[in-house]
Design a protein around this motif. Sequence first.
Motif, PDB file in Angstrom:
ATOM      1  N   THR A 174       2.531 -13.736   9.503  1.00 40.82           N
ATOM      2  CA  THR A 174       2.473 -12.415   8.875  1.00 40.82           C
ATOM      3  C   THR A 174       3.384 -11.416   9.582  1.00 40.82           C
ATOM      4  O   THR A 174       3.759 -11.606  10.749  1.00 40.82           O
ATOM      5  CB  THR A 174       1.021 -11.865   8.932  1.00 40.82           C
ATOM      6  N   GLY A 175       3.685 -10.338   8.853  1.00 32.34           N
ATOM      7  CA  GLY A 175       4.470  -9.236   9.413  1.00 32.34           C
ATOM      8  C   GLY A 175       4.393  -8.053   8.473  1.00 32.34           C
ATOM      9  O   GLY A 175       3.998  -8.206   7.307  1.00 32.34           O
ATOM     10  N   GLN A 176       4.733  -6.855   8.966  1.00 29.16           N
ATOM     11  CA  GLN A 176       4.641  -5.660   8.125  1.00 29.16           C
ATOM     12  C   GLN A 176       5.928  -4.861   8.157  1.00 29.16           C
ATOM     13  O   GLN A 176       6.576  -4.766   9.203  1.00 29.16           O
ATOM     14  CB  GLN A 176       3.513  -4.761   8.643  1.00 29.16           C
ATOM     15  N   ILE A 177       6.277  -4.298   7.021  1.00 28.76           N
ATOM     16  CA  ILE A 177       7.421  -3.382   6.926  1.00 28.76           C
ATOM     17  C   ILE A 177       6.878  -2.069   6.402  1.00 28.76           C
ATOM     18  O   ILE A 177       6.192  -2.042   5.377  1.00 28.76           O
ATOM     19  CB  ILE A 177       8.503  -3.933   5.974  1.00 28.76           C
ATOM     20  N   THR A 178       7.095  -0.971   7.143  1.00 31.64           N
ATOM     21  CA  THR A 178       6.635   0.341   6.699  1.00 31.64           C
ATOM     22  C   THR A 178       7.839   1.266   6.519  1.00 31.64           C
ATOM     23  O   THR A 178       8.722   1.294   7.381  1.00 31.64           O
ATOM     24  CB  THR A 178       5.636   0.940   7.711  1.00 31.64           C
ATOM     25  N   LEU A 179       7.876   1.934   5.374  1.00 36.81           N
ATOM     26  CA  LEU A 179       9.019   2.791   5.040  1.00 36.81           C
ATOM     27  C   LEU A 179       8.524   4.143   4.574  1.00 36.81           C
ATOM     28  O   LEU A 179       7.391   4.275   4.097  1.00 36.81           O
ATOM     29  CB  LEU A 179       9.835   2.139   3.925  1.00 36.81           C
ATOM     30  N   ASP A 180       9.407   5.137   4.700  1.00 38.13           N
ATOM     31  CA  ASP A 180       9.059   6.439   4.151  1.00 38.13           C
ATOM     32  C   ASP A 180       8.942   6.310   2.638  1.00 38.13           C
ATOM     33  O   ASP A 180       9.728   5.580   2.008  1.00 38.13           O
ATOM     34  CB  ASP A 180      10.166   7.465   4.452  1.00 38.13           C
TER      35      ASP A 180
ATOM     36  N   ALA B  69       4.595  -2.836   3.211  1.00 41.40           N
ATOM     37  CA  ALA B  69       4.565  -4.177   2.626  1.00 41.40           C
ATOM     38  C   ALA B  69       4.047  -5.119   3.710  1.00 41.40           C
ATOM     39  O   ALA B  69       4.672  -5.256   4.761  1.00 41.40           O
ATOM     40  CB  ALA B  69       5.962  -4.594   2.201  1.00 41.40           C
ATOM     41  N   SER B  70       2.865  -5.693   3.460  1.00 39.20           N
ATOM     42  CA  SER B  70       2.326  -6.695   4.403  1.00 39.20           C
ATOM     43  C   SER B  70       2.706  -8.050   3.841  1.00 39.20           C
ATOM     44  O   SER B  70       2.304  -8.389   2.730  1.00 39.20           O
ATOM     45  CB  SER B  70       0.810  -6.553   4.493  1.00 39.20           C
ATOM     46  N   ILE B  71       3.520  -8.770   4.596  1.00 45.68           N
ATOM     47  CA  ILE B  71       4.084 -10.025   4.089  1.00 45.68           C
ATOM     48  C   ILE B  71       3.442 -11.200   4.822  1.00 45.68           C
ATOM     49  O   ILE B  71       3.380 -11.210   6.058  1.00 45.68           O
ATOM     50  CB  ILE B  71       5.613 -10.025   4.256  1.00 45.68           C
ATOM     51  N   THR B  72       2.939 -12.144   4.042  1.00 48.17           N
ATOM     52  CA  THR B  72       2.350 -13.367   4.600  1.00 48.17           C
ATOM     53  C   THR B  72       3.100 -14.551   4.025  1.00 48.17           C
ATOM     54  O   THR B  72       3.393 -14.572   2.821  1.00 48.17           O
ATOM     55  CB  THR B  72       0.855 -13.471   4.225  1.00 48.17           C
ATOM     56  N   ALA B  73       3.440 -15.504   4.894  1.00 47.14           N
ATOM     57  CA  ALA B  73       4.103 -16.726   4.422  1.00 47.14           C
ATOM     58  C   ALA B  73       3.314 -17.930   4.918  1.00 47.14           C
ATOM     59  O   ALA B  73       2.735 -17.882   6.011  1.00 47.14           O
ATOM     60  CB  ALA B  73       5.531 -16.787   4.938  1.00 47.14           C
TER      61      ALA B  73
ATOM     62  N   SER C  32       0.869  -1.184   0.000  1.00 48.71           N
ATOM     63  CA  SER C  32       0.000   0.000   0.000  1.00 48.71           C
ATOM     64  C   SER C  32       0.901   1.227   0.000  1.00 48.71           C
ATOM     65  O   SER C  32       2.012   1.190   0.547  1.00 48.71           O
ATOM     66  CB  SER C  32      -0.920  -0.008   1.217  1.00 48.71           C
ATOM     67  N   VAL C  33       0.427   2.269  -0.670  1.00 45.16           N
ATOM     68  CA  VAL C  33       1.248   3.468  -0.875  1.00 45.16           C
ATOM     69  C   VAL C  33       0.443   4.698  -0.519  1.00 45.16           C
ATOM     70  O   VAL C  33      -0.631   4.900  -1.069  1.00 45.16           O
ATOM     71  CB  VAL C  33       1.688   3.568  -2.358  1.00 45.16           C
ATOM     72  N   ASP C  34       0.892   5.470   0.468  1.00 46.21           N
ATOM     73  CA  ASP C  34       0.390   6.832   0.678  1.00 46.21           C
ATOM     74  C   ASP C  34       1.582   7.646   1.177  1.00 46.21           C
ATOM     75  O   ASP C  34       2.652   7.556   0.560  1.00 46.21           O
ATOM     76  CB  ASP C  34      -0.830   6.868   1.587  1.00 46.21           C
TER      77      ASP C  34
END
Length: 568
Positions: free
Chosen positions: A232-238, A192-196, A185-187
């Motif tokens: 699951t896990g999430q990575i959020t970046l500028d 990046a929501s990562i599911t394995a 998702s981009v704003d």
Amino acid sequence: MYLHTESRETTTLDGTWQAIPDPYRSFQDGWFDDRDVPLLEDPHAPADYTVDDGFPVEVPGCVGEQLPGFEYYEGMVWHTRRFDREDNGDRLFLRFGAVNYEADVWLNGEHLLTHEGGYTPFSVEITDAVSREDNLLVVGVDNERREDGIPAMQTDWFNFGGIFRSVDLLATPETFVRNVKVETSVDETVTASITAWIDGPEPGDVHAAIPGLGAEVPLEPDDSDGALTRLTGQITLDRDDVELWHPDDPRLYDVCVESESDAVEVRTGFRAVDVEGSDILVNGESIEFRGISMHEEAAGRGRALTPGDIDQRFEWVAELGCNFVRLAHYPHTAAMARRADEEGILLWEEVPAYWDIDFGDKDVQELYRQQLRELIQRDWNRPSVALWSIANETDPEDEVRNRVLPEMASFARELDDTRLVTAACWFDETDDGLALLDPLVEHLDVVGINEYYGWYVGDAGDVRSFVDDPTGPPVIVSETGAGAKWGNHGDEDDRWTEEFQAAYYRESLEAIESVEQIVGATPWILFDFKSPRRMNPHQRGYNRKGLLDEHGRKKRAFSVLRDHYCDP
Ligand code: GCU
């Protein structure tokens, strides 16, 4: 759950197989059980068919394109080959890229699975059934059309039968990473929501990393059925730290998922597709969809495309100035979407719920979900894929259809709600002009419209009468076009000539351009393709609406579309 193999080492079973046609389905059950193989020369009972003495055919390949006299064959063809096991994995899986239409798979006389659906991947674990040497693999491939099939009895394309995508063996540890999903998702920030999905006992510690962004995150279990554990896990970046994927700049990153005993890599891009009023946005900006439609077909090879065929298709797409392709009417090879990721070409992908499907049948509904699941779980990491199409030209007056298709739209969103759901429908003619009255429209994010004004009905340009509503859903003209035989020349009014087709394009493209709610088009179609419904002297078994003929020869309309896209 889809079995990820893209970043893994596999053992190919492609090559020469034995093909044994069984047109009357007369072969004895278990005829291939080679523990007591009947011999051709058996003095007592000479065999009429044996596993090792079929017609040699290439896999991936289509039988009708390889066996003389089988061009329009529809029915059972047994495919056999032997192989030795070379790996030392704890577990072993057999994977098919696609088999049209139904595959009955046997190993060493043991039935493994039956898979229905001609265009999506499937796999089966063979750890217990496989031997170290001389394994006999038998696949009963039946491409007979059926009333309760998807697609059903009538299609304007040829139903090539065969194992037309690769077959592989995948060896894994006891516990391994079965599939990964990266939702972006981009704003102001990029997430990046990562599911394995970990297949096997005790997943242990699992984490995901994006080396290209110096980011990583532990994945936490949130669901398990004992065999498969979801984490699951999430990575959020500028936003400034991430190069987003966009058709003008198709930046890709590797996302690595590692467990204690295994690791896979997914090549993907960070981007968002959304709808705002009648605009489609990529990363928040509205975009014009300069598209073309295509079937998965190559002269003399049917659906079994080679890497060279894929190169050729992307060269034509680039030459036309396209940024969008409709892969019609069924899932094409996964290699197309991976290539589109690299080339920056947006994609419309589709399941073959085409024309008269028996939507009311519960088994058909289950098959429909299966095909959606197999496609979406295969391509949900492809940034190029912007739209999932759930159907083409189905009857808006059919109450059962109007109940079932909205359910399928929701099902597609359950599987992946980061993309747009569409379907190819028709305009309605009202006193005020063309309109969108199909009850399915309100369940779609984007409405596809197939229109042939100036070919089947009305006049080229009639689209101008569409009641334009900028607050309405975005519309893509998913088909428009006219037939022409390559090399057939005449006046612009002479049907089947290149001049008629070129004039049709000029008029139709201008009309489409004049409607604000229409955000793009995928004219029908890039190249002529086989259709058993087309037999007039210009067609001779081909739909001739291509901008190129089946041999890749350009018709005049090719440059009309190119000029329209390149020098607007
Ligand atoms: C239909 C259909 C296509 C077909 C085309 C045509 O709209 O969706 O599969 O080939 O029309 O008539 O050429």
